[in-house]
Design an enzyme around this catalytic site. Structure first.
Site, PDB file in Angstrom:
ATOM      1  N   LYS A  80      33.344 -26.208  30.539  1.00  0.00           N
ATOM      2  CA  LYS A  80      32.163 -25.984  31.393  1.00  0.00           C
ATOM      3  C   LYS A  80      31.313 -27.253  31.423  1.00  0.00           C
ATOM      4  O   LYS A  80      31.142 -27.912  30.396  1.00  0.00           O
ATOM      5  CB  LYS A  80      31.368 -24.804  30.833  1.00  0.00           C
ATOM      6  CG  LYS A  80      30.269 -24.281  31.733  1.00  0.00           C
ATOM      7  CD  LYS A  80      29.629 -23.020  31.124  1.00  0.00           C
ATOM      8  CE  LYS A  80      28.532 -22.432  32.005  1.00  0.00           C
ATOM      9  NZ  LYS A  80      27.911 -21.227  31.411  1.00  0.00           N
ATOM     10  N   SER A 155      26.859 -17.525  34.773  1.00  0.00           N
ATOM     11  CA  SER A 155      26.898 -18.846  35.340  1.00  0.00           C
ATOM     12  C   SER A 155      28.267 -19.522  35.254  1.00  0.00           C
ATOM     13  O   SER A 155      28.561 -20.444  36.009  1.00  0.00           O
ATOM     14  CB  SER A 155      25.867 -19.733  34.631  1.00  0.00           C
ATOM     15  OG  SER A 155      26.224 -19.909  33.273  1.00  0.00           O
ATOM     16  N   SER A 179      26.877 -15.147  30.558  1.00  0.00           N
ATOM     17  CA  SER A 179      27.596 -16.104  31.418  1.00  0.00           C
ATOM     18  C   SER A 179      29.059 -16.331  31.071  1.00  0.00           C
ATOM     19  O   SER A 179      29.768 -16.994  31.828  1.00  0.00           O
ATOM     20  CB  SER A 179      26.882 -17.444  31.415  1.00  0.00           C
ATOM     21  OG  SER A 179      25.757 -17.370  32.245  1.00  0.00           O
TER      22      SER A 179
HETATM   23  N1  GLN Z   1      22.772 -14.516  34.430  1.00  0.00           N
HETATM   24  C1  GLN Z   1      21.989 -14.835  33.276  1.00  0.00           C
HETATM   25  C2  GLN Z   1      20.853 -15.739  33.660  1.00  0.00           C
HETATM   26  O1  GLN Z   1      20.758 -16.055  34.790  1.00  0.00           O
HETATM   27  C3  GLN Z   1      22.867 -15.391  32.214  1.00  0.00           C
HETATM   28  C4  GLN Z   1      22.896 -16.859  32.120  1.00  0.00           C
HETATM   29  C5  GLN Z   1      23.755 -17.358  31.010  1.00  0.00           C
HETATM   30  O2  GLN Z   1      24.306 -16.615  30.203  1.00  0.00           O
HETATM   31  N2  GLN Z   1      23.824 -18.670  30.925  1.00  0.00           N
HETATM   32  O3  GLN Z   1      20.077 -16.122  32.858  1.00  0.00           O
END
Ligand code: GLN
Length: 501
Positions: A80, A155, A179
């Protein structure tokens, strides 16, 4: 498609070790697939062709010379793009870091290099990992290989689409609120958020430091375990790193059984708001587990109701502070306004041009929540809720060995569907956020195709802190039962992705 790219990582490791396939052949097969499909899927922001092939060639040379090699040597992997890499740009999905090449490798990247795994490239993400769909990436969204009009989750949708689309056998993700697990659920893959502190965060571009955790993205539980055993361990560069070993996840995955396991169904995460097809599949898996000797108990976690509200105060608060360093002086982009600008005006113009809408929204929210007049009312209250959630977990784990829920309320949604409504976007993480707030581990494994739309859904297993092995053991046992029913891996139901479609 070369059938090689479809094989599980564990099988590929055997092929490499027996010499049936060379690392260069294998790495090239994935690079070919990336070349063909990345223009459509946008899984990778950067492809490391030269470096990946150089690592592969070195592995092949050492193997031919009979030298001892690490277990996963020669197996390619995707990383990532919020982990620092000295041989590739690191953008975190943001314009503000465009072109930045870090001076040091993240600890996880260093471990992958020591394992001699060719790093195929850096995968797409919502800007600074804020989002659930990759639609907030400054470099355009990634697409879901099951249906390219739909999101691959976020994400970490770059990593999930790469693994689901057979562009990489394994990938690294980061999970602050879901995410890793949400993208896994909507792409029919496996994603793990380890216990907080199990995997070093050194070199991870921080979103919310008390919630962030790096973990594996894979096609099955054993493959995730193989990667977990490489990246887990104490690191003196991370002050929250756990000193003790959590044991071998591979051994756990190979010895799993459901006999006598008390499976706790979280009342608050199995009722309203879940797509009927997702719920039906969840119930089918509960039945399968009972048949295999598990006992189902209902547990109640009343404070989970406030998890999203608490998360969206704690996360922006920490993020607003973590992102203060992107100031035009130290990293990446610099915008100089007309006239005779002061340093403040250069910083403001850079941050205005460099950050996207979701990042700005969260910086404003976080700064507000931390402001002196409101600190107790917002941030202080959110921290109290966090304690209550930890207590809910503790009480639930008195009654159950693992807790289960659907990983996400719905299957993958279409691009644009939730973009205008931040709250609708935030609700995707209703089931995943509690584990981040408590620091406990969670795994999402594929759970069949929903009847409404034929798209993948996931089941989430949660365990107490440091009991990650339980997730691999029980996850692998459930996966075996499901594959017994389906007759193949869930990923084998995915339609072939057509380049240029
Ligand atoms: N969707 C969540 C957010 O927007 C999770 C983000 C993540 O785990 N990096 O914060």
């Amino acid at each position: 498609m070369s059938e090689l790219v479809k094989r599980n990582a564990s099988e590929l490791v055997e092929l490499l070790q027996s010499g049936e396939v060379t690392s260069v052949e294998l790495t090239q097969a994935f690079l070919d697939r990336i070349e063909k499909l990345n223009p459509l899927l946008n899984s990778f922001l950067h492809v490391n062709t030269k470096e990946a092939l150089a690592t592969a060639a070195e592995v092949d040379r050492k193997r031919a010379a009979g030298e001892k090699l690490p277990k996963l040597a020669g197996l390619p992997i995707a990383v990532k793009d919020n982990l620092t890499t000295t041989d590739a740009p690191t953008t975190a999905g943001s314009k503000i870091l465009e072109g930045w090449i870090p001076q040091y490798d993240a600890t996880v990247v260093k471990l992958l290099r020591e394992e001699m795994m060719p790093i195929l490239g850096k995968t797409n993400l919502d800007e600074f990992a804020m989002g659930s769909s990759t639609e907030f990436s400054a470099y355009g969204p990634s697409r879901n290989p099951w249906d390219t009009d739909r999101i691959p989750g976020g994400s970490g949708g770059g990593s999930s689409s790469a693994v689901a689309g057979f562009l990489a056998p394994l990938a690294i993700g980061s999970d602050t609120g879901g995410s890793i697990r949400f993208p896994a659920a909507v792409t029919g893959t496996v994603g793990v958020k380890p216990t907080y502190g199990a995997v070093s965060r050194y070199g991870l571009i921080a979103l919310a430091s008390s919630l962030d955790q790096i973990g594996p993205v894979a096609r099955n539980v054993l493959d995730a375990a193989l990667l977990s055993d490489v990246i887990t361990g104490y690191d003196k560069h991370d002050s929250t790193s756990l000193p003790e070993s959590l044991g071998s996840m591979v051994e756990a995955a190979k010895s799993g059984s459901l006999k006598g396991v008390r499976v706790g169904v979280i009342k608050e995460l199995s009722g309203e708001g879940f797509q009927p097809g997702v719920k039906a599949l969840f119930n089918e898996s509960l039945e399968l587990m009972v048949k295999a000797g598990a006992e189902i108990v209902e547990v109640s976690c009343p404070s989970f109701e406030y998890a999203i509200a608490a998360y969206y105060l704690i996360l922006p608060a920490e993020a607003s502070s973590n992102l203060a360093k992107f100031d035009s002086v130290r990293f990446g982009m610099r915008v100089t306004p007309e006239g005779n600008p002061t340093i403040e005006r250069v910083m403001a113009a850079t941050r205005e041009a460099g950050f996207g809408p979701e990042v700005k929204r969260r910086i404003i929210l976080g700064t507000y929540a931390l402001s002196s007049g409101y600190y107790d009312a917002y941030y202080g209250s959110a921290q109290k809720v966090r304690t209550l959630i930890q207590r809910d977990f503790a009480a639930a784990f008195e009654k159950a060995d693992v807790l289960v829920s659907p990983t996400a309320p719905t299957t993958a949604f279409k691009f644009g569907e939730k973009l205008e409504d931040p709250l609708a976007m935030y609700l995707n993480d209703i089931a995943t956020i509690p584990a981040n707030l408590a620091g406990t581990p969670g795994i999402s494994i594929p759970n069949g195709l929903a009847s409404e739309d034929g798209l993948p859904s996931g089941i989430q297993l949660l365990a107490p802190a440091r009991e990650d092995k339980r997730l691999y053991a029980i996850g692998a046992a459930l996966e075996a039962l499901q594959e017994g029913v389906w007759g193949k891996r869930m990923i084998d139901f995915a339609p072939e992705v057509k380049a240029g479609a």
